[in-house]
Motif scaffolding. Sequence first.
Motif, PDB file in Angstrom:
ATOM      1  N   GLU A  60       0.829  -1.216   0.000  1.00  0.00           N
ATOM      2  CA  GLU A  60       0.000   0.000   0.000  1.00  0.00           C
ATOM      3  C   GLU A  60       0.858   1.259   0.000  1.00  0.00           C
ATOM      4  O   GLU A  60       0.563   2.235  -0.685  1.00  0.00           O
ATOM      5  N   LYS A  61       1.941   1.229   0.773  1.00  0.00           N
ATOM      6  CA  LYS A  61       2.807   2.404   0.899  1.00  0.00           C
ATOM      7  C   LYS A  61       3.980   2.375  -0.074  1.00  0.00           C
ATOM      8  O   LYS A  61       4.828   3.271  -0.062  1.00  0.00           O
ATOM      9  N   LYS A  62       4.008   1.338  -0.922  1.00  0.00           N
ATOM     10  CA  LYS A  62       5.080   1.171  -1.907  1.00  0.00           C
ATOM     11  C   LYS A  62       6.455   1.181  -1.236  1.00  0.00           C
ATOM     12  O   LYS A  62       7.397   1.842  -1.687  1.00  0.00           O
ATOM     13  N   LEU A  63       6.529   0.446  -0.126  1.00  0.00           N
ATOM     14  CA  LEU A  63       7.785   0.267   0.596  1.00  0.00           C
ATOM     15  C   LEU A  63       8.268  -1.159   0.391  1.00  0.00           C
ATOM     16  O   LEU A  63       7.460  -2.078   0.283  1.00  0.00           O
ATOM     17  N   LYS A  64       9.569  -1.347   0.365  1.00  0.00           N
ATOM     18  CA  LYS A  64      10.121  -2.684   0.167  1.00  0.00           C
ATOM     19  C   LYS A  64      10.492  -3.303   1.516  1.00  0.00           C
ATOM     20  O   LYS A  64      11.227  -2.709   2.305  1.00  0.00           O
ATOM     21  N   LEU A  65       9.942  -4.488   1.764  1.00  0.00           N
ATOM     22  CA  LEU A  65      10.338  -5.233   2.960  1.00  0.00           C
ATOM     23  C   LEU A  65      11.746  -5.790   2.760  1.00  0.00           C
ATOM     24  O   LEU A  65      12.034  -6.388   1.723  1.00  0.00           O
ATOM     25  N   VAL A  66      12.615  -5.603   3.740  1.00  0.00           N
ATOM     26  CA  VAL A  66      13.979  -6.106   3.649  1.00  0.00           C
ATOM     27  C   VAL A  66      14.175  -7.236   4.657  1.00  0.00           C
ATOM     28  O   VAL A  66      13.940  -7.064   5.858  1.00  0.00           O
ATOM     29  N   ILE A  67      14.569  -8.410   4.161  1.00  0.00           N
ATOM     30  CA  ILE A  67      14.860  -9.552   5.023  1.00  0.00           C
ATOM     31  C   ILE A  67      16.341  -9.866   4.901  1.00  0.00           C
ATOM     32  O   ILE A  67      16.811 -10.323   3.857  1.00  0.00           O
ATOM     33  N   ASN A  68      17.075  -9.592   5.970  1.00  0.00           N
ATOM     34  CA  ASN A  68      18.522  -9.829   5.986  1.00  0.00           C
ATOM     35  C   ASN A  68      18.796 -11.137   6.717  1.00  0.00           C
ATOM     36  O   ASN A  68      18.630 -11.237   7.925  1.00  0.00           O
ATOM     37  N   GLU A  69      19.207 -12.152   5.954  1.00  0.00           N
ATOM     38  CA  GLU A  69      19.443 -13.478   6.528  1.00  0.00           C
ATOM     39  C   GLU A  69      20.553 -13.448   7.581  1.00  0.00           C
ATOM     40  O   GLU A  69      20.521 -14.195   8.558  1.00  0.00           O
ATOM     41  N   ASN A  70      21.535 -12.565   7.388  1.00  0.00           N
ATOM     42  CA  ASN A  70      22.624 -12.440   8.367  1.00  0.00           C
ATOM     43  C   ASN A  70      22.094 -12.007   9.728  1.00  0.00           C
ATOM     44  O   ASN A  70      22.521 -12.508  10.768  1.00  0.00           O
ATOM     45  N   ASN A  71      21.122 -11.061   9.731  1.00  0.00           N
ATOM     46  CA  ASN A  71      20.540 -10.585  10.982  1.00  0.00           C
ATOM     47  C   ASN A  71      19.733 -11.677  11.680  1.00  0.00           C
ATOM     48  O   ASN A  71      19.743 -11.787  12.908  1.00  0.00           O
ATOM     49  N   ILE A  72      19.028 -12.490  10.886  1.00  0.00           N
ATOM     50  CA  ILE A  72      18.247 -13.583  11.458  1.00  0.00           C
ATOM     51  C   ILE A  72      19.178 -14.600  12.119  1.00  0.00           C
ATOM     52  O   ILE A  72      18.956 -15.027  13.257  1.00  0.00           O
ATOM     53  N   VAL A 110      15.720  -9.651  -0.316  1.00  0.00           N
ATOM     54  CA  VAL A 110      16.362 -10.614   0.574  1.00  0.00           C
ATOM     55  C   VAL A 110      17.877 -10.469   0.442  1.00  0.00           C
ATOM     56  O   VAL A 110      18.425 -10.545  -0.656  1.00  0.00           O
ATOM     57  N   ILE A 111      18.536 -10.256   1.576  1.00  0.00           N
ATOM     58  CA  ILE A 111      20.002 -10.222   1.622  1.00  0.00           C
ATOM     59  C   ILE A 111      20.466 -11.575   2.169  1.00  0.00           C
ATOM     60  O   ILE A 111      20.231 -11.892   3.337  1.00  0.00           O
ATOM     61  N   CYS A 112      21.084 -12.368   1.311  1.00  0.00           N
ATOM     62  CA  CYS A 112      21.444 -13.741   1.688  1.00  0.00           C
ATOM     63  C   CYS A 112      22.791 -13.776   2.412  1.00  0.00           C
ATOM     64  O   CYS A 112      23.679 -12.960   2.154  1.00  0.00           O
ATOM     65  N   SER A 113      22.935 -14.749   3.304  1.00  0.00           N
ATOM     66  CA  SER A 113      24.205 -14.958   4.006  1.00  0.00           C
ATOM     67  C   SER A 113      25.139 -15.778   3.123  1.00  0.00           C
ATOM     68  O   SER A 113      24.764 -16.195   2.022  1.00  0.00           O
ATOM     69  N   GLY A 114      26.359 -16.015   3.619  1.00  0.00           N
ATOM     70  CA  GLY A 114      27.368 -16.715   2.830  1.00  0.00           C
ATOM     71  C   GLY A 114      26.940 -18.097   2.381  1.00  0.00           C
ATOM     72  O   GLY A 114      27.021 -18.437   1.209  1.00  0.00           O
ATOM     73  N   ASN A 115      26.473 -18.930   3.325  1.00  0.00           N
ATOM     74  CA  ASN A 115      26.016 -20.276   2.988  1.00  0.00           C
ATOM     75  C   ASN A 115      24.489 -20.297   3.130  1.00  0.00           C
ATOM     76  O   ASN A 115      23.936 -20.892   4.029  1.00  0.00           O
ATOM     77  N   SER A 116      23.815 -19.614   2.216  1.00  0.00           N
ATOM     78  CA  SER A 116      22.422 -19.222   2.393  1.00  0.00           C
ATOM     79  C   SER A 116      21.434 -20.391   2.347  1.00  0.00           C
ATOM     80  O   SER A 116      21.352 -21.114   1.355  1.00  0.00           O
ATOM     81  N   TYR A 117      20.656 -20.519   3.435  1.00  0.00           N
ATOM     82  CA  TYR A 117      19.557 -21.470   3.457  1.00  0.00           C
ATOM     83  C   TYR A 117      18.398 -20.942   2.611  1.00  0.00           C
ATOM     84  O   TYR A 117      17.751 -21.699   1.869  1.00  0.00           O
ATOM     85  N   LEU A 118      18.125 -19.637   2.720  1.00  0.00           N
ATOM     86  CA  LEU A 118      17.007 -19.044   1.987  1.00  0.00           C
ATOM     87  C   LEU A 118      17.216 -19.164   0.480  1.00  0.00           C
ATOM     88  O   LEU A 118      16.270 -19.433  -0.255  1.00  0.00           O
ATOM     89  N   LEU A 119      18.470 -18.980   0.037  1.00  0.00           N
ATOM     90  CA  LEU A 119      18.736 -19.076  -1.396  1.00  0.00           C
ATOM     91  C   LEU A 119      18.440 -20.473  -1.922  1.00  0.00           C
ATOM     92  O   LEU A 119      17.898 -20.643  -3.018  1.00  0.00           O
ATOM     93  N   LYS A 120      18.773 -21.480  -1.125  1.00  0.00           N
ATOM     94  CA  LYS A 120      18.463 -22.858  -1.517  1.00  0.00           C
ATOM     95  C   LYS A 120      16.955 -23.065  -1.624  1.00  0.00           C
ATOM     96  O   LYS A 120      16.464 -23.713  -2.554  1.00  0.00           O
ATOM     97  N   LYS A 121      16.213 -22.506  -0.665  1.00  0.00           N
ATOM     98  CA  LYS A 121      14.753 -22.646  -0.677  1.00  0.00           C
ATOM     99  C   LYS A 121      14.148 -21.890  -1.860  1.00  0.00           C
ATOM    100  O   LYS A 121      13.163 -22.341  -2.451  1.00  0.00           O
ATOM    101  N   PHE A 122      14.745 -20.710  -2.209  1.00  0.00           N
ATOM    102  CA  PHE A 122      14.245 -19.957  -3.362  1.00  0.00           C
ATOM    103  C   PHE A 122      14.394 -20.773  -4.638  1.00  0.00           C
ATOM    104  O   PHE A 122      13.486 -20.818  -5.473  1.00  0.00           O
ATOM    105  N   ASN A 123      15.563 -21.421  -4.778  1.00  0.00           N
ATOM    106  CA  ASN A 123      15.795 -22.232  -5.975  1.00  0.00           C
ATOM    107  C   ASN A 123      14.810 -23.401  -6.058  1.00  0.00           C
ATOM    108  O   ASN A 123      14.310 -23.736  -7.125  1.00  0.00           O
TER     109      ASN A 123
END
Length: 506
Positions: A60-72, A110-123
């Motif tokens: 609605e506000k045209k804002l981008k949600l940022v998910i930083n895997e390193n922070n998680i 999405v900001i992925c970490s070095g050995n990214s779990y999220l990147l594997k799930k995206f693929n």
Amino acid sequence: MDSFFYKSKIDLERELLNGIIRNNTQELNWSDQNGYFPIFFSFNYNNIEMFKILLKYSMEKKLKLVINENNIEDLISKKYNFVNLKSISDIKDEFINLICLFKNKNIIEVICSGNSYLLKKFNEFNENEKKKKQNNDGKEKIENGNKNKKKGNNIFKHTNRSLSDSSDEKVYSKKSLMPFDTISNYIKRSICKIEVNENNCISFGTGFFVEIPIQSRKHSLYGLMTNNHVLGEEYLKPGKKIDIYFPDDYNKKYSLLINNKDFVFTSELMDISFVEINEKMKKNINPYFLQPSNKDAKIRDSIIIFQFPETIFSMAHGTIISSHGFNFHHNASTNHGSSGAPLMNRDYKVVGVHKSWLIKYESKTFVNVALKFSEIIFAIQILHKFRNEEARKSVRQLNDKEKEKLERYGLKSELSDEMEIIKKSLFRCDKYGNSLLFYRTNYTWYITVLSKYNNNSKYRLKELKKLDWYPIIPDSNKLYDNIFSKINKKEYKLIEWLKSTKLIYL
């Protein structure tokens, strides 16, 4: 917004919702002093509705949600009482699917970490979506075909022929069928140029970040790998720095500080060095760690090498020509600066490390030489379990009594003017008929049978490392096929005795 740390789940949810209603745009990606942030709240408490509210508000506000895997990962590692997640893989698939969907729509970054779990799930998600689309397209074609049949237009002349039979394409390996952007992103953060300053003389080599599975521990080792002649024992002492550059940013230099705590391994004979990368280094460098192949490459297997010949990031394709002890011979093009580059198979798994070239005397042609990755894992497995501290050092000096006993068994030290390490490592036995060379490392003995095409008269390390060496270990088919079949009974007994000594003379 006050700190998340002392609030209940209900209070947190109420405060987050109120923040959104107040149109405070910072509430989307804001975090408190403990690192806790709204998106993590939804993951942590499995609150999918909260996540959907955040998504709706961002659109609605045209804002981008940022998910930083390193922070998680960082928040989970701190093990706060309010953190329910044990690892990032505990995040429910419902969240992952939504993240994938809206990431593809450019609503979530999405900001992925070095050995990214999220990147594997995206693929995985994208692959499943692709299959669904193919299935839906197939159903639509069949439905249209049935409709046309009713109209008298018989599109499918062979009614028993499946839709897959009508395709002209064939997937031989799904792992090798990878989007170019994905490969490019992996490679740009896994292959690096190593800069070495020795006496104000700058030299370069290639390195790569890789995961090493360790049987004696729950988690793998993650680190930087290159040749020993690029980073030798003198560069791996505590306090030393390793300077590297990634191909996506040549102007930015990263420095790895060697310390006493992290695992470091080097072998002058195999010509390999490995430096473990701790969590702090991972966050600073943000590398991608390549995966090793779980089996050796075979002769005529296709390989690809990403490298820095003449300091220019390059790629070369070739094949495995032959196998010799712990080495492969290959024909992928390389040049000065390529030393330490990984050999990757068609699934982009590491099967070897390029190190040099040699002339094949029988044909007077030259071939490139690479170390088998399985041999590296073998060495690191032993050293990490039994002699962690010795891994970064060359083999110890034998005392006089030990030398005398080896001589009684026919093993004589071979002297060399080139390097002190050869004087304490290299032995020869001519006592029983054949000419056998033995090399002591800090984890096992190696043996080779000298012959017309497998010889070295000057005992220079540069040439020794190219010979057909085999580790003297129990139950080794390679040792039986390549050594035992060429020697006599007395020489066999000598090797069996060395096996029984285990680490005594190492």
